[in-house]
Design a protein around this motif. Structure first.
Motif, PDB file in Angstrom:
ATOM      1  N   LEU A 236      10.214  45.676  32.016  1.00 54.78           N
ATOM      2  CA  LEU A 236      10.012  44.650  30.990  1.00 54.78           C
ATOM      3  C   LEU A 236      10.839  43.395  31.291  1.00 54.78           C
ATOM      4  O   LEU A 236      10.376  42.274  31.069  1.00 54.78           O
ATOM      5  N   ALA A 237      12.041  43.590  31.807  1.00 61.50           N
ATOM      6  CA  ALA A 237      12.900  42.448  32.147  1.00 61.50           C
ATOM      7  C   ALA A 237      12.310  41.639  33.297  1.00 61.50           C
ATOM      8  O   ALA A 237      12.401  40.405  33.311  1.00 61.50           O
TER       9      ALA A 237
ATOM     10  N   GLY B 288      18.562  46.691  35.920  1.00 60.46           N
ATOM     11  CA  GLY B 288      18.278  47.149  37.278  1.00 60.46           C
ATOM     12  C   GLY B 288      19.429  47.937  37.881  1.00 60.46           C
ATOM     13  O   GLY B 288      19.232  49.022  38.443  1.00 60.46           O
ATOM     14  N   LEU B 289      20.637  47.402  37.774  1.00 56.05           N
ATOM     15  CA  LEU B 289      21.804  48.105  38.305  1.00 56.05           C
ATOM     16  C   LEU B 289      22.070  49.402  37.546  1.00 56.05           C
ATOM     17  O   LEU B 289      22.415  50.423  38.155  1.00 56.05           O
ATOM     18  N   SER B 290      21.902  49.375  36.239  1.00 57.54           N
ATOM     19  CA  SER B 290      22.109  50.591  35.445  1.00 57.54           C
ATOM     20  C   SER B 290      21.105  51.666  35.823  1.00 57.54           C
ATOM     21  O   SER B 290      21.454  52.847  35.913  1.00 57.54           O
ATOM     22  N   THR B 291      19.861  51.268  36.046  1.00 57.97           N
ATOM     23  CA  THR B 291      18.836  52.227  36.474  1.00 57.97           C
ATOM     24  C   THR B 291      19.238  52.872  37.793  1.00 57.97           C
ATOM     25  O   THR B 291      19.228  54.100  37.933  1.00 57.97           O
ATOM     26  N   PHE B 292      19.582  52.036  38.763  1.00 54.60           N
ATOM     27  CA  PHE B 292      19.946  52.527  40.091  1.00 54.60           C
ATOM     28  C   PHE B 292      21.145  53.470  40.041  1.00 54.60           C
ATOM     29  O   PHE B 292      21.112  54.583  40.571  1.00 54.60           O
ATOM     30  N   PHE B 293      22.226  53.032  39.384  1.00 56.50           N
ATOM     31  CA  PHE B 293      23.441  53.838  39.374  1.00 56.50           C
ATOM     32  C   PHE B 293      23.311  55.094  38.527  1.00 56.50           C
ATOM     33  O   PHE B 293      23.871  56.136  38.872  1.00 56.50           O
ATOM     34  N   PHE B 294      22.584  55.041  37.415  1.00 62.30           N
ATOM     35  CA  PHE B 294      22.357  56.253  36.631  1.00 62.30           C
ATOM     36  C   PHE B 294      21.543  57.262  37.439  1.00 62.30           C
ATOM     37  O   PHE B 294      21.793  58.474  37.379  1.00 62.30           O
TER      38      PHE B 294
ATOM     39  N   ALA C  57      14.807  52.172  33.468  1.00 59.69           N
ATOM     40  CA  ALA C  57      13.730  51.778  34.388  1.00 59.69           C
ATOM     41  C   ALA C  57      12.605  51.063  33.642  1.00 59.69           C
ATOM     42  O   ALA C  57      12.086  50.040  34.115  1.00 59.69           O
ATOM     43  N   VAL C  58      12.230  51.582  32.481  1.00 57.47           N
ATOM     44  CA  VAL C  58      11.201  50.911  31.669  1.00 57.47           C
ATOM     45  C   VAL C  58      11.675  49.530  31.262  1.00 57.47           C
ATOM     46  O   VAL C  58      10.932  48.543  31.349  1.00 57.47           O
TER      47      VAL C  58
END
Length: 179
Positions: free
Chosen positions: A141-142, A98-104, A136-137
């Motif tokens: 799933l997570a 989630g954090l990686s999606t947001f920051f990327f 995001a995908v």
């Protein structure tokens, strides 16, 4: 196995997280760190920048995502996470993705806005948005995996509580009020 979870894959596979969720492709677990690494390499090839803050932010996000996701991938691949049952690994994976999606996403937008149209910057933005999509995908799933684990945990807690409450006759220290 932790908390009654069942493995999605074969014996010895670390498939209790969405990162390694029994997907049909053997390359799925490595997609995120590879895209983060490629984005980081692209950004490192840039020699000049005028406002460099966007570049530095993208560099930090891509490197951090690569390192954290890579460490988690190694932990899950080698089943080392099974040795630390105190950590909720489904939630850990959810927070990471989630954090990686947001920051990327934010870093890719900032870099695209401050882009000087060089090939390396364009490639970094493209790989940044690709990494955003893959994260995001995996976040989706997570979330599903985490919901299932929470539901299983609450169901097992309910069954355990019901079983213990029926065991009043076997425990002399508890007096029955209806006698």
């Amino acid at each position: 196995m932790r908390g009654g979870e069942e493995l999605d894959g074969f014996e010895g596979e670390a498939s209790s997280t969405s990162m390694i969720s029994g997907a049909s492709s053997p390359y799925q677990p490595t997609t995120e760190p590879i895209l983060a690494l490629i984005a980081f390499i692209c950004i490192e090839t840039i020699m000049e920048c005028s406002p460099c803050e966007g570049l530095y932010f993208f560099e930090f996000v891509s490197c951090s995502a690569f390192v954290v996701t890579g460490v988690l991938l190694i932990l899950f691949s080698l089943n080392l996470h099974m040795r630390i049952p105190q950590i909720n690994w489904n939630l850990t994976d959810l927070v990471n993705t989630g954090l990686s999606t947001f920051f990327f996403f934010i870093a890719s937008i900032v870099l695209a806005a401050l882009n000087h149209k060089t090939g390396a910057e364009i490639a970094a933005v493209i790989f940044g948005f690709l990494a955003t999509a893959v994260y995001a995908v995996n976040t989706f799933l997570a979330v599903q995996k985490w919901r299932v684990s929470v539901h299983q945990q609450s169901a097992s807690d309910y069954i355990r509580a019901r079983t213990e409450s029926r065991d009043v006759d076997g425990r002399p220290e508890i007096q029955r009020l209806d006698t």
